[in-house]
Design a protein around this motif. Structure first.
Motif, short mmCIF file in Angstrom:
data_model
loop_
_atom_site.label_atom_id
_atom_site.label_comp_id
_atom_site.label_asym_id
_atom_site.label_seq_id
_atom_site.Cartn_x
_atom_site.Cartn_y
_atom_site.Cartn_z
N PHE A 252 0.83 -1.21 0.00
CA PHE A 252 0.00 0.00 0.00
C PHE A 252 0.87 1.26 0.00
CE2 PHE A 252 -1.58 3.17 3.14
CZ PHE A 252 -2.53 3.78 2.33
N GLN A 253 1.89 1.28 0.84
CA GLN A 253 2.76 2.46 0.91
C GLN A 253 3.50 2.69 -0.40
OE1 GLN A 253 5.14 1.35 4.30
NE2 GLN A 253 3.70 2.21 5.77
N ASP A 254 4.06 1.62 -0.98
CA ASP A 254 4.76 1.76 -2.26
C ASP A 254 3.81 2.19 -3.37
OD1 ASP A 254 7.04 1.00 -0.98
OD2 ASP A 254 7.05 -1.06 -1.75
N TYR A 255 2.62 1.62 -3.36
CA TYR A 255 1.63 1.91 -4.41
C TYR A 255 1.26 3.40 -4.41
CZ TYR A 255 -2.77 1.64 -7.02
OH TYR A 255 -3.78 1.84 -7.93
N VAL A 256 0.96 3.93 -3.22
CA VAL A 256 0.54 5.33 -3.13
C VAL A 256 1.69 6.27 -3.43
CG1 VAL A 256 -0.38 7.11 -1.59
CG2 VAL A 256 -1.29 4.78 -1.50
N ARG A 257 2.89 5.95 -2.90
CA ARG A 257 4.04 6.83 -3.15
C ARG A 257 4.38 6.87 -4.64
NH1 ARG A 257 6.50 4.51 1.88
NH2 ARG A 257 6.32 6.13 3.50
N ASN A 258 4.38 5.71 -5.30
CA ASN A 258 4.68 5.68 -6.73
C ASN A 258 3.63 6.42 -7.54
OD1 ASN A 258 7.01 4.18 -6.34
ND2 ASN A 258 5.96 2.21 -6.56
N TYR A 259 2.38 6.28 -7.14
CA TYR A 259 1.31 6.97 -7.87
C TYR A 259 1.47 8.49 -7.76
CZ TYR A 259 -3.29 8.47 -9.42
OH TYR A 259 -4.30 9.09 -10.09
N ALA B 54 -8.15 8.88 -3.97
CA ALA B 54 -8.94 8.72 -2.75
C ALA B 54 -8.37 7.58 -1.91
CB ALA B 54 -10.40 8.46 -3.09
N ILE B 55 -8.12 7.85 -0.62
CA ILE B 55 -7.67 6.83 0.34
C ILE B 55 -8.87 6.53 1.25
CG2 ILE B 55 -5.99 6.23 2.10
CD1 ILE B 55 -4.72 6.75 -0.60
N ILE B 56 -9.41 5.31 1.17
CA ILE B 56 -10.61 4.95 1.91
C ILE B 56 -10.23 3.92 2.98
CG2 ILE B 56 -12.95 4.05 1.74
CD1 ILE B 56 -12.89 4.83 -1.25
N PHE B 57 -10.28 4.33 4.27
CA PHE B 57 -9.97 3.45 5.40
C PHE B 57 -11.24 2.77 5.87
CE2 PHE B 57 -5.84 3.89 7.87
CZ PHE B 57 -5.09 4.01 6.71
N ILE B 58 -11.14 1.46 6.13
CA ILE B 58 -12.28 0.68 6.61
C ILE B 58 -11.85 -0.07 7.88
CG2 ILE B 58 -13.97 -1.09 6.07
CD1 ILE B 58 -13.35 -0.56 3.08
N ASP B 59 -12.63 0.09 8.95
CA ASP B 59 -12.36 -0.62 10.21
C ASP B 59 -13.63 -1.37 10.61
OD1 ASP B 59 -10.47 -0.75 12.74
OD2 ASP B 59 -12.51 -0.45 13.46
N LEU B 60 -13.51 -2.70 10.81
CA LEU B 60 -14.68 -3.51 11.19
C LEU B 60 -15.08 -3.20 12.63
CD1 LEU B 60 -13.74 -6.93 9.57
CD2 LEU B 60 -15.03 -5.03 8.60
N ILE C 156 -0.29 15.97 0.53
CA ILE C 156 0.48 15.68 -0.67
C ILE C 156 1.50 14.57 -0.43
CG2 ILE C 156 0.19 18.00 -1.61
CD1 ILE C 156 2.97 18.70 -0.58
N ASP C 157 1.44 13.93 0.72
CA ASP C 157 2.34 12.81 0.98
C ASP C 157 1.57 11.70 1.66
OD1 ASP C 157 2.89 13.01 4.10
OD2 ASP C 157 2.98 15.04 3.30
N LEU C 158 2.14 10.52 1.65
CA LEU C 158 1.46 9.34 2.16
C LEU C 158 1.09 9.48 3.63
CD1 LEU C 158 0.57 6.35 1.92
CD2 LEU C 158 2.91 5.72 2.50
N ASP C 159 2.04 9.91 4.47
CA ASP C 159 1.79 9.97 5.92
C ASP C 159 0.62 10.88 6.24
OD1 ASP C 159 3.90 8.26 6.27
OD2 ASP C 159 5.36 9.85 6.66
N THR C 160 0.57 12.04 5.57
CA THR C 160 -0.53 12.98 5.83
C THR C 160 -1.86 12.40 5.39
OG1 THR C 160 1.00 14.83 5.50
CG2 THR C 160 -1.35 15.32 5.42
N LEU C 161 -1.88 11.77 4.22
CA LEU C 161 -3.13 11.19 3.71
C LEU C 161 -3.63 10.06 4.62
CD1 LEU C 161 -2.24 11.04 -0.10
CD2 LEU C 161 -3.93 12.53 0.97
N VAL C 162 -2.71 9.23 5.11
CA VAL C 162 -3.09 8.13 6.00
C VAL C 162 -3.64 8.69 7.31
CG1 VAL C 162 -2.18 6.23 7.39
CG2 VAL C 162 -1.53 6.45 5.00
N LYS C 163 -2.97 9.71 7.84
CA LYS C 163 -3.43 10.31 9.10
C LYS C 163 -4.83 10.91 8.94
CE LYS C 163 -1.63 14.18 10.46
NZ LYS C 163 -0.65 15.16 10.97
N CYS C 164 -5.04 11.61 7.81
CA CYS C 164 -6.34 12.25 7.58
C CYS C 164 -7.44 11.19 7.40
CB CYS C 164 -6.28 13.15 6.35
SG CYS C 164 -5.23 14.60 6.56
N ALA C 165 -7.15 10.13 6.66
CA ALA C 165 -8.15 9.07 6.48
C ALA C 165 -8.44 8.37 7.80
CB ALA C 165 -7.65 8.06 5.44
N ASP C 166 -7.41 8.20 8.64
CA ASP C 166 -7.58 7.57 9.94
C ASP C 166 -8.47 8.43 10.84
OD1 ASP C 166 -7.02 5.31 11.46
OD2 ASP C 166 -5.49 6.37 12.61
#
Length: 780
Positions: free
Chosen positions: A363-370, A380-386, A480-490
């Protein structure tokens, strides 16, 4: 290019030139101009073709897209042939023109000087005493001009003022003769120069020079006259044209002959090359298939030697090829094994073992390369938690939890496509990455995700309806970077979880503000729980204008945050797991304070303490109650615990058992905020409660709403029927008070009677109420 241009001049170009020039030129001049334009055009195209063929433009332009020069033998021979003819031709023309010009000038000057000498002899015989303009003198000058006039030149005699006296061109007297007015003068030698017309023939310079003259000028001072001899330049041009056309014809004949020879040579060379090309085409395949190769015997020694060398090389290749076939077979086997190992390692490194979905690293490589390759394309980064995963693990076991993850992963796998990828990043968390063009596309994906939650899952014979909390962040709007996008989706996912995971949440700045605020509150809460800082305020309950009970309300005034509402920090404390420490402190502090007031001979009334539903899931609550009563010395009948209906939702049997034990201690039980949620009247039958408090929402404006009045009356009547004490909270005006008393409510609480007071203020309030009560008793 040269032959295409030659075809053009031989067809349309020649006809067009003839049509354009024949009206202005004729004879050799016309043919010379036509041939001149054609030769110049061919030469220019030849130079351009050679530059494109041989000049390394790709090095000068430094462009990778520009191809290197690629010249065929046919093209090279054509260039050599044509340039070997045209360059000598131009040199011959240049030399011949220069030579003819020089000879013409020398011969013409000698001829002119001889003619002038003869004329001057006759002019010296004239009577110098007579005026030049006299009829006798003029007549003699005309005789001299007529005698010496020649078709090759014109003879003109003027006076010292350049007024024409006589001429072989015209006989008009007194006309002015001044070449500077109409001609550009170029001096060849003393009194010998060229005269070319001014401002004419700009399109065809040949006409301008054709209209020019070679002029010789001499002056006879004795007679005060000037003698001019004019030779037309057309004579000079005609001579040059004839010679140039003659040389051009010879050059064309030589060119045709040379091209014929070049064609023969080219054919011989190309035939040999074609034979070699046919043999060597697909040579590796022929060697591999052990085909018999017939090598050509060329008539050219160099090609014959090349064929022999290729033949020897092919034989050696055939021998080495057999050796390498076996080696390649061995290498292929080893390579296949290596690829299998690499694939297994890649699978372990980038894919989840349980669900076979791409993992967190993938996931990290995929988003950074994109982001790197598509810096301006939305994502769009869509987080899902059961939501129910922990309960499944606790109730059905971890094996069932693994099956749940696998089944849900299979559902999400149906979302995979060219623009969507699904990942499992750990535990019960999944991520869907969607390459989008607009925000509307995200809603489509979210609808598909929600559809997966609607379908039930069957695990070990149990039918489960699993829901999830979904948070979305968008690149590049939220980061504009992976860490920020993950934090915001979380953060957005936790916002969805706060709303019971019913609706997906898109990240916005307000969530970050709440997240930061929550983080600050959590840190401050840990500090205040460990170091102290909470305070209890007290609000009385009134019955017949007398304090009948007191409720302890916790307050927190932080140096940085200011006054933090319990509605904010109590839920956070419950999630953090520190609510038990807060409730334990509040219980002990309230009991001690009530005991102090009683020891001060103030009213002896129960004090109510709010207990979180979380604390009913552990046995420590009973120990806290016993400890608080023991350390404060307060009698149990003066302690009342206020609990909400949510207390009975989880583990109801355990809660009922615990409440019965608390009731056995003599402590009273009150249900707080009754009517706020989905009240279940069966709780009143099952639980050992003493009191219900009608929620403020049912009290506010009750005097103006008939339905509220009817509902409150029903609760009061029901409570009285069950022998319960009824308390109305949130009473703020006399009309509400009077109506509630009329409806039979036992106790009232609200700002109409008193705001929450600190211990000193509450002491004064109790003192005044005690004094008022004593006075009323005396009066009675």
């Amino acid at each position: 290019m040269f032959f295409v241009d030659a075809f053009f001049w031989g067809t349309m170009g020649l006809s067009a030139l003839f049509f354009l020039l024949h009206s202005s030129l004729n004879g050799d001049a016309l043919y010379f101009q036509i041939l001149n334009d054609i030769v110049n055009g061919l030469f220019n195209v030849l130079i351009a073709d050679m530059l494109l063929a041989y000049f390394p433009f790709y090095k000068v332009m430094k462009s990778r897209s520009m191809n290197k020069n690629n010249v065929s033998i046919h093209q090279f021979l054509s260039h050599i042939t044509i340039i070997s003819i045209m360059v000598p031709f131009f040199l011959i023309i240049l030399t011949k023109t220069w030579t003819v010009h020089e000879l013409f000038s020398i011969n013409l000057k000698s001829e002119v000087e001889e003619s002038v000498h003869e004329i001057e002899k006759e002019l010296h015989l004239l009577d110098t005493t007579l005026p030049v303009a006299s009829p006798l003198q003029k007549g003699k000058l005309e005789e001299i001009v007529d005698e010496h006039t020649s078709p090759k030149f014109d003879l003109i005699i003027t006076d010292s003022q350049n007024k024409m006296i006589t001429s072989s061109l015209q006989k008009n007297q007194d006309s002015s003769f001044n070449l500077n007015d109409k001609y550009e003068i170029k001096e060849i030698s003393t009194n010998f120069y060229e005269a070319v017309p001014k401002g004419q023939y700009e399109v065809l310079p040949i006409l301008k020079w054709r209209s020019g003259k070679i002029v010789f000028e001499t002056q006879m001072e004795a007679l005060s006259i000037k003698l001019f001899i004019q030779y037309p330049l057309s004579q000079f041009q005609d001579q040059i044209f004839k010679e140039l056309i003659f040389h051009l014809k010879l050059s064309i004949l030589y060119l045709i002959f040379t091209i014929g020879i070049a064609i023969v040579i080219n054919r011989i060379i190309m035939n040999n090359l074609s034979q070699l090309t046919d043999v060597t085409t697909g040579l590796p395949a022929k060697v591999k298939n052990l085909e018999t190769i017939e090598w050509p015997q060329s008539t050219i020694s160099e090609f014959r030697l090349l064929s022999q060398n290729l033949k020897v090389m092919t034989q050696k290749l055939r021998e080495s090829f057999q050796e390498k076939v076996e080696m390649n077979r061995i290498l292929t086997t080893q390579t296949n094994k290596l690829k299998e190992s690499e694939e297994k390692l890649h699978q372990l490194a980038y894919y989840d073992v349980l669900t076979s979905l791409p993992n967190r690293l993938h996931f990290q490589d995929y988003v950074r390369n994109y982001i790197k390759t598509n810096p301006s394309a939305p994502l769009a980064i869509i987080f899902i938690d059961l939501n129910q995963f922990k309960q499944v693990n606790d109730i059905l076991g971890h094996n069932a939890g693994d099956v749940l993850l696998q089944l849900f992963a299979n559902k999400l796998r149906t979302l995979q496509g060219p623009n969507r990828e699904v990942f499992r990043i750990g535990g019960d968390e999944f991520v869907v990455v969607h390459q989008i063009n607009s925000r509307e596309e995200v809603y489509v994906t979210l609808e598909k995700i929600q559809e997966q939650f609607f379908a039930p899952l069957t695990i070990n014979g149990q039918v489960l309806y699993v829901t999830g909390s979904v948070g979305v962040s968008l690149y590049p709007y939220d980061g504009i970077d992976l860490d920020t996008l993950v934090k915001c989706a979380d953060i957005a996912m936790y916002a969805s979880k706060e709303k019971c995971g019913k609706n997906p949440q898109f990240y916005n700045d307000s969530m970050m503000d709440r997240f930061q605020e929550r983080l600050i509150i959590e840190n401050a809460l840990r500090k205040v729980v460990n170091q102290g800082g909470f305070k209890l305020f007290y609000q009385p309950k009134i019955q017949f204008d007398v304090v009948s009970s007191i409720e302890a309300l916790i307050r927190w005034n932080d140096p940085t945050l200011g006054n933090v509402s319990p509605e904010i920090f109590i839920p956070i404390a419950e999630e953090m797991g520190i609510i038990s420490k807060i409730d334990e402190w509040a219980l002990l502090e309230a009991c001690k304070q009530n005991k102090k007031w009683q020891d001060a001979h103030l009213l002896k009334v129960p004090i109510s303490v709010n207990i979180s539903a979380k604390n009913f899931q552990q046995d420590d609550l009973i120990l806290w109650i016993e400890k608080a009563l023991y350390e404060s010395g307060l009698s149990p009948q003066y302690l009342k615990l206020e609990i909400t209906e949510s207390t009975f939702i989880k583990h109801p049997k355990q809660v009922v058992k615990m409440l019965h034990y608390i009731k056995s201690l003599g402590v009273q039980i009150s249900i707080d905020d009754f009517g706020k949620g989905y009240s279940s009247f069966t709780h009143l039958l099952e639980l050992p409660v003493d009191e219900i408090k009608i929620d403020k929402k049912l009290i506010t404006g009750i005097d103006q709403n008939e339905k509220q009045e009817l509902l409150a009356k029903s609760i009061i009547d029901l409570g009285h029927g069950l022998q319960l004490n009824i308390v109305a909270e949130g009473v703020e005006n006399p009309n509400e008070r009077d109506l509630l008393i009329q409806l039979g409510c036992d106790e009232l609480q609200g700002y109409l009677f008193s705001f929450p007071l600190n211990p000193l203020e509450m002491k004064d309030f109790l003192y005044m109420n005690t004094k008022s009560q004593a006075k009323s008793f005396v009066n009675v």
